[in-house]
Design a protein around this motif. Structure first.
Motif, PDB file in Angstrom:
ATOM      1  N   ASP B   1      21.095  43.155  15.399  1.00 44.49           N
ATOM      2  CA  ASP B   1      20.086  42.477  16.468  1.00 44.49           C
ATOM      3  C   ASP B   1      18.773  43.229  15.996  1.00 44.49           C
ATOM      4  OD1 ASP B   1      19.582  41.265  19.769  1.00 44.49           O
ATOM      5  OD2 ASP B   1      18.337  41.297  17.459  1.00 44.49           O
ATOM      6  N   THR B   2      17.859  42.398  15.074  1.00 44.01           N
ATOM      7  CA  THR B   2      16.612  42.925  14.938  1.00 44.01           C
ATOM      8  C   THR B   2      15.576  42.188  15.648  1.00 44.01           C
ATOM      9  OG1 THR B   2      16.109  41.285  13.172  1.00 44.01           O
ATOM     10  CG2 THR B   2      16.704  43.405  12.052  1.00 44.01           C
ATOM     11  N   GLY B   3      15.788  41.947  16.818  1.00 43.73           N
ATOM     12  CA  GLY B   3      14.603  40.998  17.563  1.00 43.73           C
ATOM     13  C   GLY B   3      14.264  40.018  17.498  1.00 43.73           C
ATOM     14  N   VAL B   4      12.999  40.075  18.130  1.00 42.01           N
ATOM     15  CA  VAL B   4      11.766  38.590  17.303  1.00 42.01           C
ATOM     16  C   VAL B   4      10.885  39.905  16.626  1.00 42.01           C
ATOM     17  CG1 VAL B   4      10.066  37.231  17.596  1.00 42.01           C
ATOM     18  CG2 VAL B   4      12.555  37.054  19.563  1.00 42.01           C
ATOM     19  N   SER B   5      10.938  38.834  15.468  1.00 39.16           N
ATOM     20  CA  SER B   5       9.657  39.222  15.014  1.00 39.16           C
ATOM     21  C   SER B   5       8.567  38.315  14.610  1.00 39.16           C
ATOM     22  CB  SER B   5      10.274  40.024  12.973  1.00 39.16           C
ATOM     23  OG  SER B   5      10.665  38.990  12.534  1.00 39.16           O
ATOM     24  N   GLN B   6       7.217  39.283  14.483  1.00 39.49           N
ATOM     25  CA  GLN B   6       5.758  38.221  14.011  1.00 39.49           C
ATOM     26  C   GLN B   6       5.159  38.475  13.185  1.00 39.49           C
ATOM     27  OE1 GLN B   6       5.697  37.659  18.781  1.00 39.49           O
ATOM     28  NE2 GLN B   6       3.931  36.170  17.797  1.00 39.49           N
ATOM     29  N   ASP B   7       4.793  38.057  12.411  1.00 35.16           N
ATOM     30  CA  ASP B   7       3.307  38.347  11.538  1.00 35.16           C
ATOM     31  C   ASP B   7       2.454  37.251  11.198  1.00 35.16           C
ATOM     32  OD1 ASP B   7       3.341  38.313   8.074  1.00 35.16           O
ATOM     33  OD2 ASP B   7       3.035  40.029   8.541  1.00 35.16           O
ATOM     34  N   PRO B   8       1.352  37.995  10.794  1.00 38.04           N
ATOM     35  CA  PRO B   8       1.163  39.285  10.721  1.00 38.04           C
ATOM     36  C   PRO B   8       0.371  39.615  12.236  1.00 38.04           C
ATOM     37  CG  PRO B   8      -1.168  38.482  10.525  1.00 38.04           C
ATOM     38  CD  PRO B   8      -0.352  36.949  11.209  1.00 38.04           C
ATOM     39  N   ARG B   9       0.395  41.235  12.684  1.00 33.55           N
ATOM     40  CA  ARG B   9       0.717  41.994  13.663  1.00 33.55           C
ATOM     41  C   ARG B   9      -0.970  41.927  14.398  1.00 33.55           C
ATOM     42  NH1 ARG B   9       3.987  45.420  15.806  1.00 33.55           N
ATOM     43  NH2 ARG B   9       2.425  45.645  17.654  1.00 33.55           N
ATOM     44  N   HIS B  10      -1.897  41.787  13.434  1.00 30.35           N
ATOM     45  CA  HIS B  10      -3.422  41.427  13.616  1.00 30.35           C
ATOM     46  C   HIS B  10      -4.092  40.405  12.643  1.00 30.35           C
ATOM     47  CE1 HIS B  10      -3.242  45.606  16.153  1.00 30.35           C
ATOM     48  NE2 HIS B  10      -2.098  45.748  15.391  1.00 30.35           N
ATOM     49  N   LYS B  11      -5.018  39.918  13.096  1.00 27.82           N
ATOM     50  CA  LYS B  11      -5.324  38.862  12.192  1.00 27.82           C
ATOM     51  C   LYS B  11      -7.044  38.716  12.356  1.00 27.82           C
ATOM     52  CE  LYS B  11      -6.319  35.699   9.263  1.00 27.82           C
ATOM     53  NZ  LYS B  11      -6.173  35.599   8.000  1.00 27.82           N
ATOM     54  N   ILE B  12      -8.048  39.166  11.745  1.00 20.25           N
ATOM     55  CA  ILE B  12      -9.787  39.378  12.122  1.00 20.25           C
ATOM     56  C   ILE B  12      -9.961  38.360  11.098  1.00 20.25           C
ATOM     57  CG2 ILE B  12     -11.431  40.627  11.838  1.00 20.25           C
ATOM     58  CD1 ILE B  12     -10.844  42.364  12.391  1.00 20.25           C
ATOM     59  N   THR B  13     -10.917  36.688  11.622  1.00 18.46           N
ATOM     60  CA  THR B  13     -11.425  35.705  11.054  1.00 18.46           C
ATOM     61  C   THR B  13     -12.428  35.537  11.163  1.00 18.46           C
ATOM     62  OG1 THR B  13     -10.286  33.418   9.969  1.00 18.46           O
ATOM     63  CG2 THR B  13      -9.892  33.915  12.181  1.00 18.46           C
ATOM     64  N   LYS B  14     -13.658  34.549  10.386  1.00 16.97           N
ATOM     65  CA  LYS B  14     -14.742  34.344  11.329  1.00 16.97           C
ATOM     66  C   LYS B  14     -13.987  33.197  11.445  1.00 16.97           C
ATOM     67  CE  LYS B  14     -17.500  36.660   7.182  1.00 16.97           C
ATOM     68  NZ  LYS B  14     -18.268  36.655   6.590  1.00 16.97           N
ATOM     69  N   GLY B  16     -14.153  28.999  12.351  1.00 16.10           N
ATOM     70  CA  GLY B  16     -14.253  28.221  11.419  1.00 16.10           C
ATOM     71  C   GLY B  16     -13.327  28.428  10.516  1.00 16.10           C
ATOM     72  N   GLN B  17     -12.937  29.428  10.531  1.00 13.15           N
ATOM     73  CA  GLN B  17     -11.882  29.427   9.410  1.00 13.15           C
ATOM     74  C   GLN B  17     -10.454  29.178  10.054  1.00 13.15           C
ATOM     75  OE1 GLN B  17     -11.788  30.538   5.937  1.00 13.15           O
ATOM     76  NE2 GLN B  17     -13.714  30.636   7.281  1.00 13.15           N
ATOM     77  N   ASN B  18      -9.496  28.761   8.902  1.00  8.99           N
ATOM     78  CA  ASN B  18      -8.273  28.775   9.890  1.00  8.99           C
ATOM     79  C   ASN B  18      -7.174  29.891   9.226  1.00  8.99           C
ATOM     80  OD1 ASN B  18      -9.209  25.880   9.833  1.00  8.99           O
ATOM     81  ND2 ASN B  18      -8.051  25.166   7.998  1.00  8.99           N
ATOM     82  N   VAL B  19      -6.035  29.694  10.518  1.00  4.86           N
ATOM     83  CA  VAL B  19      -5.209  31.099  10.805  1.00  4.86           C
ATOM     84  C   VAL B  19      -3.487  30.551  10.728  1.00  4.86           C
ATOM     85  CG1 VAL B  19      -6.714  32.651  11.272  1.00  4.86           C
ATOM     86  CG2 VAL B  19      -6.200  31.345  13.027  1.00  4.86           C
ATOM     87  N   THR B  20      -2.588  31.202  10.260  1.00  6.13           N
ATOM     88  CA  THR B  20      -1.282  31.027  10.558  1.00  6.13           C
ATOM     89  C   THR B  20      -0.797  31.559  11.029  1.00  6.13           C
ATOM     90  OG1 THR B  20      -1.705  28.983   8.771  1.00  6.13           O
ATOM     91  CG2 THR B  20       0.720  29.560   9.390  1.00  6.13           C
ATOM     92  N   PHE B  21      -0.289  31.675  12.017  1.00  4.97           N
ATOM     93  CA  PHE B  21       1.308  33.028  12.573  1.00  4.97           C
ATOM     94  C   PHE B  21       2.515  32.523  12.055  1.00  4.97           C
ATOM     95  CE2 PHE B  21      -2.995  34.132  13.791  1.00  4.97           C
ATOM     96  CZ  PHE B  21      -2.955  33.681  14.776  1.00  4.97           C
ATOM     97  N   ARG B  22       3.641  33.994  11.934  1.00  6.97           N
ATOM     98  CA  ARG B  22       5.116  33.511  11.526  1.00  6.97           C
ATOM     99  C   ARG B  22       5.177  33.893  12.610  1.00  6.97           C
ATOM    100  NH1 ARG B  22       8.534  32.735   6.814  1.00  6.97           N
ATOM    101  NH2 ARG B  22      10.075  33.175   7.729  1.00  6.97           N
ATOM    102  N   CYS B  23       6.587  33.567  12.907  1.00  4.91           N
ATOM    103  CA  CYS B  23       7.447  34.075  13.656  1.00  4.91           C
ATOM    104  C   CYS B  23       8.993  33.990  13.800  1.00  4.91           C
ATOM    105  CB  CYS B  23       7.673  33.373  15.602  1.00  4.91           C
ATOM    106  SG  CYS B  23       8.830  33.746  16.586  1.00  4.91           S
ATOM    107  N   ASP B  24       9.720  35.033  13.851  1.00  2.00           N
ATOM    108  CA  ASP B  24      11.318  35.534  13.274  1.00  2.00           C
ATOM    109  C   ASP B  24      11.896  35.158  14.295  1.00  2.00           C
ATOM    110  OD1 ASP B  24      10.474  35.512  10.657  1.00  2.00           O
ATOM    111  OD2 ASP B  24      11.499  34.596  10.260  1.00  2.00           O
ATOM    112  N   PRO B  25      12.711  34.267  15.482  1.00  2.00           N
ATOM    113  CA  PRO B  25      13.233  34.407  16.690  1.00  2.00           C
ATOM    114  C   PRO B  25      14.774  35.153  16.056  1.00  2.00           C
ATOM    115  CG  PRO B  25      13.974  32.379  15.311  1.00  2.00           C
ATOM    116  CD  PRO B  25      13.134  32.671  14.646  1.00  2.00           C
ATOM    117  N   ILE B  26      15.414  35.845  17.516  1.00  2.00           N
ATOM    118  CA  ILE B  26      16.444  36.073  17.136  1.00  2.00           C
ATOM    119  C   ILE B  26      17.029  35.040  16.725  1.00  2.00           C
ATOM    120  CG2 ILE B  26      19.112  37.266  18.384  1.00  2.00           C
ATOM    121  CD1 ILE B  26      16.410  38.500  20.256  1.00  2.00           C
TER     122      ILE B  26
END
Lengths: 111, 118
Positions: B1-14, B16-26
């Motif tokens: 069981d690898t647990g829940v993973s998220q990517d990225p761990r850190h995001k710095i943006t300006k 007005g920009q768009n950002v997208t995060f990903r989650c992989d559940p158990i």
């Protein structure tokens, strides 16, 4: 509206000095009450699930108890590695299984 | 069981920009949640998926936020036109629960994505 209040906000203990953290809650029909541990910069780590008044659960130096209005997290003979923020959350019977969290208790255990 | 993973761990943006995060559940979990946490506060619920269906959204989730869970597997959370107030830790959690069960639904959290909007 579901509400969770945790006290104290911060607690400093000496190694070996036992204490308790409090979580008071109001919820319309309790499905479950949860305790999590959170280290700085990390996600909450699951500790316990309680759902019935009078229930108790233990894990190493931690014991969680539940009444109809509050829960306690008892820490017996804590060690420095127990230092973390402890979060309490409730889950209502109605609707979907979202969690309502308190603000947490920041615990610091000094050697 | 690898647990829940998220990517990225850190995001710095300006701003007005768009950002997208990903989650992989158990892997066997059918429920997926997004929460947001700011400093000194507990996590606050944003949205919930049962398999691929988005069943609940918080009032906190403005029109600039959108989430998907295609095929009931991983999930993405997108924030458009970021604002400084969006700076926070974004947490993903997953659980398995029988539909209609009254049992507690224990959620397991990932490590989070720390977003900083300059």
């Amino acid at each position: 509206e579901d509400q969770v209040t945790q006290s104290p906000e911060a607690l400093r203990l000496q190694e070996g000095e036992s204490s308790s953290l409090n979580c008071s809650y109001t919820v319309s029909g309790l499905r479950g009450l949860f305790w999590y541990r959170q280290d700085p910069g990390k996600g909450p780590e699951f500790l316990f699930t309680l759902y019935s008044a009078g229930e108790e659960k233990e894990k190493e130096r931690l014991k969680a108890t539940l009444t109809k209005k509050e829960s306690f997290l008892h820490i017996t003979a804590p060690k420095p590695e127990d230092s973390a923020t402890y979060l309490c959350a409730v889950q209502a019977m109605r609707g979907y299984s979202t969690l309502t969290f308190g603000k947490g208790t920041m615990l610091l255990v000094s050697p | 069981d690898t647990g829940v993973s998220q990517d990225p761990r850190h995001k710095i943006t300006k701003r007005g920009q768009n950002v997208t995060f990903r989650c992989d559940p158990i892997s066997e979990h059918n429920r997926l949640y997004w929460y947001r946490q700011t400093l000194g506060q507990g996590p606050e619920f944003l949205t919930y998926f049962q398999n691929e269906a988005q069943l609940e959204k918080s009032r906190l989730l403005s029109d600039r936020f959108s989430a998907e869970r295609p095929k009931g597997s991983f999930s993405t959370l997108e924030i458009q036109r970021t604002e400084q107030g969006d700076s926070a830790m974004y947490l993903c959690a997953s659980s398995y629960s029988d539909r209609g069960s009254g049992n507690p639904d224990t959620q397991y959290f990932g490590p989070g994505t720390r977003l900083t909007v300059l």
